[in-house]
Each structure stands twice: as structure tokens, then as C-alpha cells.
Design an enzyme around this catalytic site. Structure first.
Site, short mmCIF file in Angstrom:
data_model
loop_
_atom_site.label_atom_id
_atom_site.label_comp_id
_atom_site.label_asym_id
_atom_site.label_seq_id
_atom_site.Cartn_x
_atom_site.Cartn_y
_atom_site.Cartn_z
N SER A 1 0.38 -5.76 -13.62
CA SER A 1 -0.65 -5.37 -12.65
C SER A 1 -1.77 -4.64 -13.36
O SER A 1 -1.58 -3.57 -13.92
CB SER A 1 -0.03 -4.47 -11.57
OG SER A 1 -1.09 -3.90 -10.83
N HIS B 1 -1.50 -9.88 -12.17
CA HIS B 1 -1.52 -9.39 -10.80
C HIS B 1 -2.74 -8.49 -10.60
O HIS B 1 -2.97 -7.56 -11.38
CB HIS B 1 -0.22 -8.60 -10.56
CG HIS B 1 0.00 -8.15 -9.15
ND1 HIS B 1 0.52 -8.98 -8.17
CD2 HIS B 1 -0.22 -6.95 -8.55
CE1 HIS B 1 0.63 -8.30 -7.05
NE2 HIS B 1 0.18 -7.06 -7.24
N ASP C 1 -4.66 -6.06 -7.87
CA ASP C 1 -4.51 -5.33 -6.62
C ASP C 1 -5.86 -5.02 -6.01
O ASP C 1 -6.65 -4.28 -6.59
CB ASP C 1 -3.75 -4.02 -6.89
CG ASP C 1 -2.29 -4.27 -7.17
OD1 ASP C 1 -1.64 -4.92 -6.34
OD2 ASP C 1 -1.81 -3.83 -8.23
N MET D 1 -7.70 -3.25 -2.90
CA MET D 1 -7.46 -2.26 -1.84
C MET D 1 -8.78 -1.91 -1.17
O MET D 1 -9.80 -1.76 -1.85
CB MET D 1 -6.82 -1.00 -2.43
CG MET D 1 -5.57 -1.28 -3.23
SD MET D 1 -4.73 0.25 -3.68
CE MET D 1 -3.45 -0.39 -4.78
N HIS E 1 -3.48 -9.77 -4.91
CA HIS E 1 -2.74 -9.10 -3.84
C HIS E 1 -3.74 -8.33 -2.98
O HIS E 1 -4.24 -7.28 -3.39
CB HIS E 1 -1.71 -8.17 -4.50
CG HIS E 1 -0.91 -7.34 -3.56
ND1 HIS E 1 -0.12 -6.28 -3.97
CD2 HIS E 1 -0.74 -7.40 -2.20
CE1 HIS E 1 0.48 -5.72 -2.95
NE2 HIS E 1 0.12 -6.39 -1.85
N MET F 1 -4.66 -5.96 -0.27
CA MET F 1 -4.22 -4.88 0.62
C MET F 1 -5.45 -4.50 1.43
O MET F 1 -6.09 -3.47 1.21
CB MET F 1 -3.67 -3.70 -0.21
CG MET F 1 -2.29 -4.00 -0.78
SD MET F 1 -1.90 -3.00 -2.23
CE MET F 1 -2.67 -4.00 -3.49
N MET G 1 7.37 -5.80 -1.01
CA MET G 1 6.93 -4.53 -1.61
C MET G 1 8.13 -3.59 -1.79
O MET G 1 8.90 -3.38 -0.84
CB MET G 1 5.88 -3.84 -0.72
CG MET G 1 4.54 -4.54 -0.64
SD MET G 1 3.68 -4.76 -2.22
CE MET G 1 3.51 -3.08 -2.80
N ASP H 1 7.16 -5.85 -6.11
CA ASP H 1 6.00 -5.10 -6.58
C ASP H 1 6.16 -3.62 -6.23
O ASP H 1 6.28 -3.28 -5.06
CB ASP H 1 4.74 -5.69 -5.90
CG ASP H 1 3.45 -5.03 -6.34
OD1 ASP H 1 3.46 -4.20 -7.26
OD2 ASP H 1 2.41 -5.37 -5.73
C1 DX5 Z 1 0.81 -0.94 -5.28
C2 DX5 Z 1 0.39 -2.20 -5.98
C3 DX5 Z 1 1.14 -2.49 -7.20
C4 DX5 Z 1 0.98 -1.49 -8.31
C5 DX5 Z 1 2.32 -1.40 -8.97
O1 DX5 Z 1 0.17 -0.84 -4.07
O2 DX5 Z 1 0.53 -3.31 -5.10
O3 DX5 Z 1 0.86 -3.81 -7.69
O4 DX5 Z 1 0.03 -1.85 -9.28
O5 DX5 Z 1 2.27 -0.37 -9.89
P1 DX5 Z 1 3.60 0.21 -10.57
O6 DX5 Z 1 4.22 -0.92 -11.34
O7 DX5 Z 1 3.06 1.28 -11.44
O8 DX5 Z 1 4.48 0.71 -9.46
ZN ZN Z 2 0.32 -5.34 -6.01
#
Ligand code: DX5
Ligand code: ZN
Length: 217
Positions: A6, A31, A33, A35, A64, A66, A135, A173
């Protein structure tokens, strides 16, 4: 078993270099993320960053979202280069329509479930899902602790997917390190997302190997 580092845990001033390091380490997906400050209490990257990452590596981009009401942005992210586009079951209104749109745009369609969301939320559409992201932390931040109670849902999902002979890939994840990676794979996960355990480590290649080694044991 696939590994999806990620990029959230990488140095944001050097995302291209981080992506290339992940590719060189033998990662399977990158990956990303996204947000929005509404669905989760944090802001990260948008389509411009996905486009830049697309130019940096050939790895499939596992995006991903969010994001509340993700339909507004599907086209932007697929155009930017997302290969897999994952929306949260909790974040939209018409999940089936959203999945159809993602596939029609030419990407693989993913759905994510928060730790508290039951598998039943996606059961009806599972035959039309390419990737199911379970998750293992509450989304919003990297570096959180893996929630072991999710393993039960993961195992039940694996059982259902196998019984119905579905082609859906199961991804986990949040809080994945060599110990939790082994637990998640034992419960049926096929794709491991790892941020801190990969980009927070001094050597990205060694960190990816450590995850693979822990699962092979
Ligand atoms: C959290 C994200 C993850 C995050 C995971 O909301 O969706 O993808 O990057 O990070 P680690 O591996 O540090 O928990
Ligand atoms: Zn993620």
C-alpha cells in the site's frame, strides 16, 4: 498468494520510486488508498496521483476507494489507470449498478467490507465481483492493529466462495505483517495488502520476501 504493497505508507515526495521498489521486490499489485474526508476521517490521493503511478510502473493498480457515493469518480479513476477499482459496500447506494459500471469502464470490480459489515451485505452480488476486500482494520489510517475477530468472516467467505465456485479474489487489508499474514492466508485470503510492513521497513524487497516466507511456512 499475492502481495499488494500500500503506497499510503510510502514517502509521498517519492511515490514513483516507492512504486518501482515494490515492483522490483516482486509485488503483484500496487494498492492505492483513496480517502475523501467523509467516508473516512482522512484525505489522501486522487486520480492525478493514480495517473502518475500508472506512468511509473506496469504493476496492476489496485485502487481502494474509501469515498462516499463513489459513482461520482469511477470514470476518473479508470481513465487514470486503475486496473482494479474497489468501492465500499457501506459507501454507496446501488452496489450492483456501481459494479456494473466499473466493469463497463473496463476495470475489475471490487467491493470492500468494513470489519463490522457482515458478508450478507454482498452475498447477492458476489458472482459479479472480481475482488472482495475484507478490511482487517477500520479504514482511514495506516499502521493500525489487525482485528482478529474478522478472521471468522474471512473463513466463512472462503467457504462460500469455494462452495459456489466463484472467481472472486479474497483480499485483506490492515495490520498485515508476517504473523497476521499467515493467519489471514490460513483463513482463506489470497491477496495481502501491506503498508507499514512493506514501506515502513528499511528494505522493501526483504519486507516482501518476509511476508511470502511467513505464508509459505
Ligand atoms: C487503511 C488502508 C490500508 C492501509 C494499510 O484504511 O485501506 O490499505 O494502507 O496500512 P497498514 O498495512 O499499515 O495497516
Ligand atoms: Zn486499502
Amino acid at each position: 498468494m499475492k502481495i499488494a504493497p500500500s503506497i499510503l505508507a510510502a514517502d509521498f515526495a517519492a511515490l514513483g520510486a516507492a512504486a518501482r521498489a515494490a515492483a522490483a521486490a516482486g509485488a503483484d499489485y500496487l494498492h492505492v488508498d483513496v480517502m475523501d474526508g467523509h467516508f473516512v476521517p482522512n484525505l489522501t490521493l486522487g486520480p492525478a496521483a493514480v495517473k502518475a503511478l500508472r506512468r511509473s510502473v506496469e504493476l496492476p493498480l489496485d485502487v481502494h476507494l474509501m469515498v462516499e457515493d463513489p459513482d461520482r469518480f469511477l470514470e476518473d479513476f479508470v481513465r487514470a489507470g486503475a486496473d482494479i477499482l474497489t468501492v465500499h459496500a457501506e459507501a454507496g447506494y446501488h452496489l450492483h449498478r456501481t459494479l456494473q459500471r466499473i466493469r463497463a469502464l473496463g476495470a475489475r470490480a471490487g467491493v470492500a467490507l468494513n470489519p463490522a459489515t457482515p458478508l450478507a451485505a454482498v452475498e447477492a452480488v458476489l458472482s459479479q465481483v472480481d475482488l472482495l476486500l475484507i478490511m482487517t482494520v477500520n479504514p482511514g489510517f495506516g499502521g493500525q492493529k489487525f482485528l482478529p475477530f474478522v478472521l471468522e468472516k474471512l473463513a466463512a467467505t472462503r467457504e462460500l466462495v469455494d462452495r459456489r465456485e466463484l472467481a472472486v479474489e479474497l483480499e485483506v487489508d490492515g495490520g498485515i505483517d508476517p504473523t497476521t499474514a499467515a493467519e489471514a492466508v490460513a483463513a482463506g485470503a489470497q491477496v495481502l495488502v501491506a503498508g507499514t510492513a512493506v514501506f515502513g521497513a528499511p528494505d522493501v524487497a526483504a519486507a516482501v520476501s518476509a511476508l511470502r516466507g511467513a505464508v509459505a511456512d
